[in-house]
Motif scaffolding. Structure first.
Motif, short mmCIF file in Angstrom:
data_model
loop_
_atom_site.label_atom_id
_atom_site.label_comp_id
_atom_site.label_asym_id
_atom_site.label_seq_id
_atom_site.Cartn_x
_atom_site.Cartn_y
_atom_site.Cartn_z
N GLU A 119 27.64 65.19 25.48
CA GLU A 119 26.92 64.24 26.13
C GLU A 119 26.08 65.08 27.28
O GLU A 119 24.86 64.73 27.41
N THR A 120 26.80 65.78 28.05
CA THR A 120 26.24 66.48 29.14
C THR A 120 25.19 67.39 28.64
O THR A 120 24.21 67.81 29.04
N ILE A 121 25.67 68.26 27.37
CA ILE A 121 24.50 69.10 26.92
C ILE A 121 23.28 68.55 26.28
O ILE A 121 22.27 69.00 26.50
N THR A 122 23.67 67.46 25.60
CA THR A 122 22.23 66.55 25.18
C THR A 122 21.55 66.10 26.08
O THR A 122 20.22 66.14 25.97
N GLY A 123 22.03 65.93 27.35
CA GLY A 123 21.24 65.28 28.41
C GLY A 123 20.46 66.62 29.08
O GLY A 123 19.18 66.59 29.48
N ALA A 124 20.92 67.70 29.10
CA ALA A 124 20.21 69.10 29.45
C ALA A 124 19.02 69.33 28.65
O ALA A 124 17.96 69.69 28.89
N VAL A 125 19.36 69.03 27.13
CA VAL A 125 18.39 69.52 26.35
C VAL A 125 17.27 68.57 26.54
O VAL A 125 16.14 68.91 26.44
N ARG A 126 17.49 67.18 26.44
CA ARG A 126 16.44 66.30 26.89
C ARG A 126 15.61 66.64 27.92
O ARG A 126 14.35 66.62 28.07
N ALA A 127 16.15 66.96 29.14
CA ALA A 127 15.43 67.51 30.32
C ALA A 127 14.75 68.62 29.97
O ALA A 127 13.62 68.88 30.53
N ILE A 128 15.15 69.62 29.53
CA ILE A 128 14.62 70.93 28.98
C ILE A 128 13.08 70.56 28.09
O ILE A 128 12.26 71.14 28.60
#
Length: 297
Positions: A119-128
């Protein structure tokens, strides 16, 4: 025979293991290298694919891969830390895109990430993806189909999984595997239709079981590159771990033969090269860093 098999590949045919073994036995290595170069240019021209990675979670891995500094089974000097906060991954991605890098891989140590980490990683990807146009990739171990779908929905376009060696040799991974088993691995990737193939050179890490082994000879490495190109003519063969052990001249030769992509900048637990240095190296061999290198093109 080298010329015959080169034309066979250029005409759209795939090499068999037996044909690749015949190539490996040919004594004229320079002719082999020149033929591999012609295959590279025929299928991909001078397009060059660049990527960078961030070590988003380091060390304490439960696996016992014999070369890896991040295995919890060995005593190495690697720094252990939990999953990085999203902001750090985002800043890495934006920095690398500003340097002209096309792809950004989020890599975590361990057999797999849990759902909270995902969940943390996918949030980072969306922000990137909302911040810049760098293409996102990931390598996070053995995920479930549902987890992979979640990654894809967040904006991850490519997922990497380490193969390491031929299936018949995986349980024994060490330095005694043969050129024949490298061919077996290349054939396996051909059969799976893989179009991005990182080629690592073992960089011995003190504290691991492979920490004191001798490196491959230059000829053995260059021959492997040529054979991978014959067997996987349309793939991007990617400079990855261990490249710093090669001289500039050998790197240039490998680029001529068939290496047409690279991880650039620092790697997971070892120092890589600077992006500026790599741009000079790659363009100096005639490659363009500006063309579309998506696999489907």
């Amino acid at each position: 025979m080298i010329t015959t098999l080169k034309e066979f590949v250029i005409n759209g045919n795939l090499l068999t293991k037996e044909q690749a073994l015949e190539l490996a036995a040919c004594p004229d290595k320079e002719l082999l290298y020149e033929a591999a170069h012609e295959i590279t240019i025929h299928f991909n021209g001078y397009k060059f694919d660049t990527c960078s990675i961030v070590n988003a979670k380091s060390g304490n891995c439960s696996e016992d891969c014999k070369w890896c500094a991040q295995s919890g089974h060995y005593h190495t000097q690697v720094k252990n830390y939990p999953l990085l906060p999203p902001g750090e991954c985002i800043s890495h991605a934006v920095h690398n895109r500003k340097q002209g890098i096309h792809r950004f891989g989020i890599v975590t140590s361990g057999k797999q990430v849990n759902n909270k980490e995902l969940e943390t990683i996918t949030g980072a990807v969306r922000a990137i993806r909302a911040t810049c146009d760098i293409k996102c990739c990931a390598l996070m171990g053995l995920l479930s189909r549902e987890q992979l779908q979640t990654l894809y929905a967040s904006g991850v376009e490519n997922y990497h999984c380490n193969i390491e060696t031929a299936p018949s040799y995986f349980s024994h991974l060490c330095t005694t595997h043969t050129l024949e088993q490298r061919i077996e691995m290349a054939i396996f990737l051909q059969q799976e239709g893989i179009l991005s193939i990182p080629i690592n050179l073992l960089q011995p890490i003190p504290g691991t079981p492979l920490g004191s082994v001798a490196p491959l000879s230059d000829e053995e490495f260059l021959t492997a590159v040529a054979l991978f190109r014959f067997i996987n003519p349309k793939a991007y063969l990617r400079f990855s771990g261990g490249r710093a052990q090669l001289s500039k001249e050998v790197q240039q030769k490998a680029l001529y033969i068939g290496m047409n992509s690279s991880i650039t900048g620092d790697l997971l637990t070892t120092v890589g090269s600077t992006v500026a240095e790599d741009k000079v190296l790659f363009t100096g061999q005639g490659y363009s860093l500006q063309e579309n290198t998506d696999w489907e093109q």
